[in-house]
Design a protein around this motif. Structure first.
Motif, PDB file in Angstrom:
ATOM      1  N   LYS A 223     -40.505 -25.529  -3.541  1.00 20.50           N
ATOM      2  CA  LYS A 223     -41.893 -25.379  -3.131  1.00 20.50           C
ATOM      3  C   LYS A 223     -41.937 -24.603  -1.818  1.00 20.50           C
ATOM      4  N   PRO A 224     -41.508 -23.339  -1.819  1.00 19.39           N
ATOM      5  CA  PRO A 224     -41.511 -22.551  -0.585  1.00 19.39           C
ATOM      6  C   PRO A 224     -42.927 -22.327  -0.073  1.00 19.39           C
ATOM      7  N   PHE A 225     -43.060 -22.161   1.245  1.00 20.11           N
ATOM      8  CA  PHE A 225     -44.389 -21.949   1.815  1.00 20.11           C
ATOM      9  C   PHE A 225     -44.653 -20.482   2.117  1.00 20.11           C
ATOM     10  N   ALA A 226     -43.650 -19.615   1.925  1.00 23.65           N
ATOM     11  CA  ALA A 226     -43.854 -18.187   2.176  1.00 23.65           C
ATOM     12  C   ALA A 226     -42.930 -17.367   1.291  1.00 23.65           C
ATOM     13  N   THR A 227     -43.441 -16.218   0.842  1.00 23.28           N
ATOM     14  CA  THR A 227     -42.623 -15.215   0.168  1.00 23.28           C
ATOM     15  C   THR A 227     -42.392 -14.088   1.159  1.00 23.28           C
ATOM     16  N   VAL A 228     -41.155 -13.599   1.245  1.00 17.14           N
ATOM     17  CA  VAL A 228     -40.820 -12.550   2.210  1.00 17.14           C
ATOM     18  C   VAL A 228     -40.082 -11.428   1.499  1.00 17.14           C
ATOM     19  N   LEU A 229     -40.608 -10.211   1.614  1.00 14.60           N
ATOM     20  CA  LEU A 229     -39.904  -9.006   1.174  1.00 14.60           C
ATOM     21  C   LEU A 229     -39.253  -8.406   2.404  1.00 14.60           C
ATOM     22  N   ALA A 230     -37.928  -8.348   2.403  1.00 14.30           N
ATOM     23  CA  ALA A 230     -37.202  -7.867   3.575  1.00 14.30           C
ATOM     24  C   ALA A 230     -36.144  -6.851   3.168  1.00 14.30           C
TER      25      ALA A 230
ATOM     26  N   ASP B 290     -38.990  -4.064  -9.776  1.00  9.18           N
ATOM     27  CA  ASP B 290     -38.214  -5.304  -9.690  1.00  9.18           C
ATOM     28  C   ASP B 290     -38.668  -6.175  -8.524  1.00  9.18           C
ATOM     29  N   GLU B 291     -38.913  -5.539  -7.382  1.00  7.34           N
ATOM     30  CA  GLU B 291     -39.325  -6.297  -6.210  1.00  7.34           C
ATOM     31  C   GLU B 291     -40.710  -6.916  -6.408  1.00  7.34           C
ATOM     32  N   ILE B 292     -41.628  -6.137  -6.995  1.00 11.58           N
ATOM     33  CA  ILE B 292     -42.979  -6.659  -7.212  1.00 11.58           C
ATOM     34  C   ILE B 292     -42.956  -7.819  -8.207  1.00 11.58           C
ATOM     35  N   GLY B 293     -42.145  -7.693  -9.259  1.00 11.64           N
ATOM     36  CA  GLY B 293     -42.020  -8.798 -10.204  1.00 11.64           C
ATOM     37  C   GLY B 293     -41.485 -10.050  -9.542  1.00 11.64           C
ATOM     38  N   SER B 294     -40.515  -9.887  -8.661  1.00 15.12           N
ATOM     39  CA  SER B 294     -39.952 -11.040  -7.941  1.00 15.12           C
ATOM     40  C   SER B 294     -40.990 -11.652  -7.009  1.00 15.12           C
ATOM     41  N   MET B 295     -41.761 -10.805  -6.330  1.00 15.53           N
ATOM     42  CA  MET B 295     -42.809 -11.318  -5.445  1.00 15.53           C
ATOM     43  C   MET B 295     -43.893 -12.048  -6.229  1.00 15.53           C
ATOM     44  N   GLU B 296     -44.205 -11.556  -7.412  1.00 14.99           N
ATOM     45  CA  GLU B 296     -45.197 -12.236  -8.244  1.00 14.99           C
ATOM     46  C   GLU B 296     -44.731 -13.642  -8.602  1.00 14.99           C
ATOM     47  N   TYR B 297     -43.432 -13.806  -8.801  1.00 12.80           N
ATOM     48  CA  TYR B 297     -42.923 -15.148  -9.096  1.00 12.80           C
ATOM     49  C   TYR B 297     -43.172 -16.066  -7.898  1.00 12.80           C
TER      50      TYR B 297
END
Length: 330
Positions: A69-76, A108-115
């Motif tokens: 149950k993460p509270f933030a998604t981070v693209l780095a 790929d990154e956008i799909g991962s962020m959508e998850y």
């Protein structure tokens, strides 16, 4: 009556870990609360007083049994000098992290962020660029790249073209720094244009998408805020019904046209970026100003709480055994 009370107590104790788990992490958090938690964690890291939360045996047990149950998604960026959980002083299950060279936002990154954003429901998505980014430097200086790297870093080209158009006099390190920031905005633009799911959550106020720059020398994260043209991007965002079928081909065409779209309003983008940066400095001061406050929000289901739960559960089992299973012994 006594047996009924014992049963209620047992059910309450069994439900305790799930309640603590939900309240301590992303579920129920607002975008503002999630951002504050990131700011406070980075302030601790920068000042050398990290508390290293949620990294013990109990945390592994809770996340492996009750899920994440993460509270933030981070693209780095994939750069080894950008350890996201350490930079924000977070632990296991706190952040849903996607790392790719140049923190670009492609399929790929956008799909991962959508998850992370749509499936796990994180209330904030941070696109985290960083100083001395090798991918941005390579594109900006025209360095030769090999293999599949060229197809990876071509996502950065629109940011370079926008920056050159808006600031034709910039050169060297100043140009690279400006492109690093423009690349964060470009990634956010790509996300909102190509992800109906994320755009919908942003429009509904469920998730905030913000940019940030990490200084690998000082350890400080400078939050840039939301995209300066977010309202227009959300208005033009495709709906979920348009995402199926040949959506990938449409995304590819849209990405190829991105440099021309960015060049249309370079001055406005630069002005908005400066305003966002000014707001970010004030926001960072607030975070540092409250850094010495009690760290109650960073909690979680810690090891001590886990021991108390186990002890209480053993006590309930003993009571059940005496009062319900074997009442004749009393």
């Amino acid at each position: 009556m006594h047996r009924f009370s014992v049963l209620l107590l047992a059910l309450a104790l069994l439900a305790m870990p799930a309640c603590l788990w939900a309240s301590a992490d992303g579920e129920g958090s607002s975008p503002a609360m999630a951002l504050q938690r990131l700011q406070e964690g980075n302030a601790r890291f920068q000042e050398g007083r990290s508390i290293h939360p949620n990294r013990d045996t109990a945390r592994r047990l809770v996340t492996s049994t009750l899920g994440q149950k993460p509270f933030a998604t981070v693209l780095a960026c994939s750069d080894s000098r950008v350890p996201v959980e350490i930079v924000f002083d977070q632990g296991i299950g706190d952040l849903f992290v996607i790392k790719v060279a140049g923190n670009v936002a492609d399929t790929d990154e956008i799909g991962s962020m959508e998850y992370g954003v749509d499936h796990l429901g994180t209330p904030v998505l941070v696109v985290l660029g960083h100083t001395h980014c090798g991918a941005v430097t390579a594109v900006t200086t025209g360095a030769e790249v090999h293999g599949a790297i060229a197809q990876l870093v071509d996502n950065i080209i629109p940011a370079l073209e926008t920056t050159r158009h808006a600031h034709p006099d910039l050169e060297g390190g100043a140009l690279i720094d400006a492109v690093i920031e423009a690349n964060v905005w470009q990634a956010i633009e790509d996300i909102l244009k190509r992800s109906p799911a994320i755009a919908a959550r942003v429009a509904q106020g469920k998730t905030a998408v913000v940019g940030a720059i990490y200084d690998i020398a000082s350890g400080a994260v400078r939050f840039l805020g939301e995209h300066p043209n977010q309202a227009a991007l959300l208005a033009a965002a495709p709906t979920a019904s348009h995402a199926g079928g040949d959506g990938h081909a449409a995304d590819t065409q849209e990405h190829a046209a991105a440099p021309h779209q960015n060049e249309a309003t370079p001055a406005a983008s630069a002005a908005h970026a400066q305003n966002a940066e000014s707001g970010a400095h004030a926001e960072a001061k607030d975070a540092h100003g409250t850094a010495t406050a009690p760290e109650a929000k960073s909690g979680g289901f810690g090891f001590f709480s886990f021991l108390l739960f186990v002890a209480a559960l053993i006590g309930v089992v003993i009571l059940l055994d005496k009062t319900i299973l074997r009442p004749e012994d009393n």
